[in-house]
Design a protein around this motif. Sequence first.
Motif, PDB file in Angstrom:
ATOM      1  N   GLY A   1     -53.058   1.598 -18.403  1.00 20.59           N
ATOM      2  CA  GLY A   1     -53.252   2.757 -19.272  1.00 20.59           C
ATOM      3  C   GLY A   1     -52.706   4.057 -18.688  1.00 20.59           C
ATOM      4  O   GLY A   1     -53.116   5.157 -19.084  1.00 20.59           O
ATOM      5  N   ILE A   2     -51.793   3.949 -17.730  1.00 17.83           N
ATOM      6  CA  ILE A   2     -51.199   5.134 -17.088  1.00 17.83           C
ATOM      7  C   ILE A   2     -49.738   5.226 -17.523  1.00 17.83           C
ATOM      8  O   ILE A   2     -48.992   4.252 -17.417  1.00 17.83           O
ATOM      9  N   TYR A   3     -49.341   6.414 -17.993  1.00 20.81           N
ATOM     10  CA  TYR A   3     -47.971   6.561 -18.498  1.00 20.81           C
ATOM     11  C   TYR A   3     -47.139   7.457 -17.576  1.00 20.81           C
ATOM     12  O   TYR A   3     -47.264   8.681 -17.614  1.00 20.81           O
ATOM     13  N   LEU A   4     -46.338   6.809 -16.746  1.00 19.18           N
ATOM     14  CA  LEU A   4     -45.494   7.557 -15.805  1.00 19.18           C
ATOM     15  C   LEU A   4     -44.230   8.016 -16.533  1.00 19.18           C
ATOM     16  O   LEU A   4     -43.692   7.289 -17.375  1.00 19.18           O
ATOM     17  N   VAL A   5     -43.767   9.214 -16.198  1.00 21.61           N
ATOM     18  CA  VAL A   5     -42.508   9.691 -16.768  1.00 21.61           C
ATOM     19  C   VAL A   5     -41.596  10.109 -15.617  1.00 21.61           C
ATOM     20  O   VAL A   5     -42.033  10.745 -14.653  1.00 21.61           O
ATOM     21  N   PHE A   6     -40.342   9.665 -15.706  1.00 22.52           N
ATOM     22  CA  PHE A   6     -39.393   9.992 -14.634  1.00 22.52           C
ATOM     23  C   PHE A   6     -38.726  11.329 -14.943  1.00 22.52           C
ATOM     24  O   PHE A   6     -38.132  11.506 -16.006  1.00 22.52           O
ATOM     25  N   LEU A   7     -38.853  12.255 -14.017  1.00 22.39           N
ATOM     26  CA  LEU A   7     -38.357  13.619 -14.253  1.00 22.39           C
ATOM     27  C   LEU A   7     -36.967  13.844 -13.674  1.00 22.39           C
ATOM     28  O   LEU A   7     -36.147  14.544 -14.251  1.00 22.39           O
ATOM     29  N   SER A   8     -36.703  13.260 -12.492  1.00 29.56           N
ATOM     30  CA  SER A   8     -35.408  13.480 -11.846  1.00 29.56           C
ATOM     31  C   SER A   8     -35.163  12.383 -10.808  1.00 29.56           C
ATOM     32  O   SER A   8     -36.047  12.068 -10.014  1.00 29.56           O
ATOM     33  N   GLY A   9     -33.978  11.797 -10.880  1.00 27.60           N
ATOM     34  CA  GLY A   9     -33.610  10.754  -9.911  1.00 27.60           C
ATOM     35  C   GLY A   9     -32.509  11.269  -9.008  1.00 27.60           C
ATOM     36  O   GLY A   9     -32.682  12.273  -8.307  1.00 27.60           O
ATOM     37  N   TYR A  10     -31.359  10.617  -9.094  1.00 33.16           N
ATOM     38  CA  TYR A  10     -30.220  11.045  -8.274  1.00 33.16           C
ATOM     39  C   TYR A  10     -29.761  12.437  -8.706  1.00 33.16           C
ATOM     40  O   TYR A  10     -29.703  12.736  -9.905  1.00 33.16           O
TER      41      TYR A  10
ATOM     42  N   GLU B   1     -50.559  20.845  -9.372  1.00 33.05           N
ATOM     43  CA  GLU B   1     -51.647  20.331 -10.223  1.00 33.05           C
ATOM     44  C   GLU B   1     -51.420  18.875 -10.631  1.00 33.05           C
ATOM     45  O   GLU B   1     -52.341  18.209 -11.083  1.00 33.05           O
ATOM     46  N   PHE B   2     -50.205  18.391 -10.446  1.00 34.20           N
ATOM     47  CA  PHE B   2     -49.929  16.986 -10.777  1.00 34.20           C
ATOM     48  C   PHE B   2     -50.877  16.062 -10.007  1.00 34.20           C
ATOM     49  O   PHE B   2     -51.244  14.990 -10.464  1.00 34.20           O
ATOM     50  N   GLU B   3     -51.317  16.543  -8.842  1.00 32.15           N
ATOM     51  CA  GLU B   3     -52.207  15.707  -8.015  1.00 32.15           C
ATOM     52  C   GLU B   3     -53.548  15.416  -8.685  1.00 32.15           C
ATOM     53  O   GLU B   3     -54.276  14.528  -8.262  1.00 32.15           O
ATOM     54  N   LYS B   4     -53.875  16.211  -9.724  1.00 29.64           N
ATOM     55  CA  LYS B   4     -55.161  15.996 -10.417  1.00 29.64           C
ATOM     56  C   LYS B   4     -55.032  15.007 -11.568  1.00 29.64           C
ATOM     57  O   LYS B   4     -56.022  14.644 -12.194  1.00 29.64           O
ATOM     58  N   THR B   5     -53.797  14.581 -11.859  1.00 33.15           N
ATOM     59  CA  THR B   5     -53.591  13.683 -13.009  1.00 33.15           C
ATOM     60  C   THR B   5     -53.938  12.232 -12.656  1.00 33.15           C
ATOM     61  O   THR B   5     -53.938  11.849 -11.472  1.00 33.15           O
ATOM     62  N   ASP B   6     -54.181  11.464 -13.714  1.00 31.08           N
ATOM     63  CA  ASP B   6     -54.454  10.037 -13.515  1.00 31.08           C
ATOM     64  C   ASP B   6     -53.214   9.341 -12.973  1.00 31.08           C
ATOM     65  O   ASP B   6     -53.314   8.374 -12.205  1.00 31.08           O
ATOM     66  N   ALA B   7     -52.034   9.832 -13.383  1.00 30.81           N
ATOM     67  CA  ALA B   7     -50.779   9.226 -12.914  1.00 30.81           C
ATOM     68  C   ALA B   7     -50.689   9.326 -11.388  1.00 30.81           C
ATOM     69  O   ALA B   7     -50.358   8.353 -10.702  1.00 30.81           O
TER      70      ALA B   7
END
Length: 235
Positions: free
Chosen positions: A115-124, A181-187
Amino acid sequence: MDKNKDINQLDIPFAKRTYLNNSNSILLRRIFIFSPFLILLFSILTLLFIRNIELEPFRNLNFQAEKNKGHRILGHLPYKEIPKEKLVLIEQNIEVHIDMRDSLLKMREEAKKDGIYLVFLSGYRSINLQNEIFYSLKSIRNQEAAERARVSAPPGYSEHSTGFAIDIGDATQRETDFETEFEKTDAFKWLINNAARFHFKLSFNKDNKYIDYEPWHWRYEGSIEALKVFERSNI
Ligand SMILES: [Zn+2]
């Protein structure tokens, strides 16, 4: 006179034949005596040749490690840009090193099952793009290089140029993208508990003395090449 001449004509070719025969047998005898040494020499040369070929890929990796032994700039280690043929597009605007693709996609799939939805923001990111990010943001934010370097790597010094780094967000809390604040997310909580299973590691944790904490920035260490690239950073 004529008779002498005849004798000479017969003798000389005979003498020559005898000499050649002797010479051949001496040569053969020498080859026979030296053959074990020749075989040994040939074997040693063959072994050296084979070993040289086998070591070639590791030499390239050592070269990468050699490069990484360079000095830090504003706390960042130098990284070589990934060769284009090792890059794969996994979704729009997201390219990564081919070694990490399967693990990364698998990680997103497994997170979804929880139930966790990861989104990729930046790769190479190319060194050129990093150049733009570093210098334009620095001036937009009116920051000096040292300040900017705490949150963004100078060009040629970003893990993103290796193709082994990925910035991840939580699809249900996009306002936390690239924010502490990303550290507070379920992801993030899910990643802390599970990312290692997929060979991902947080690059800049709270203890990093040079660079600010980046809970969204993860790097892949699941292949020998990746480990070599980050060897210096892990010391
Ligand atoms: Zn990043």
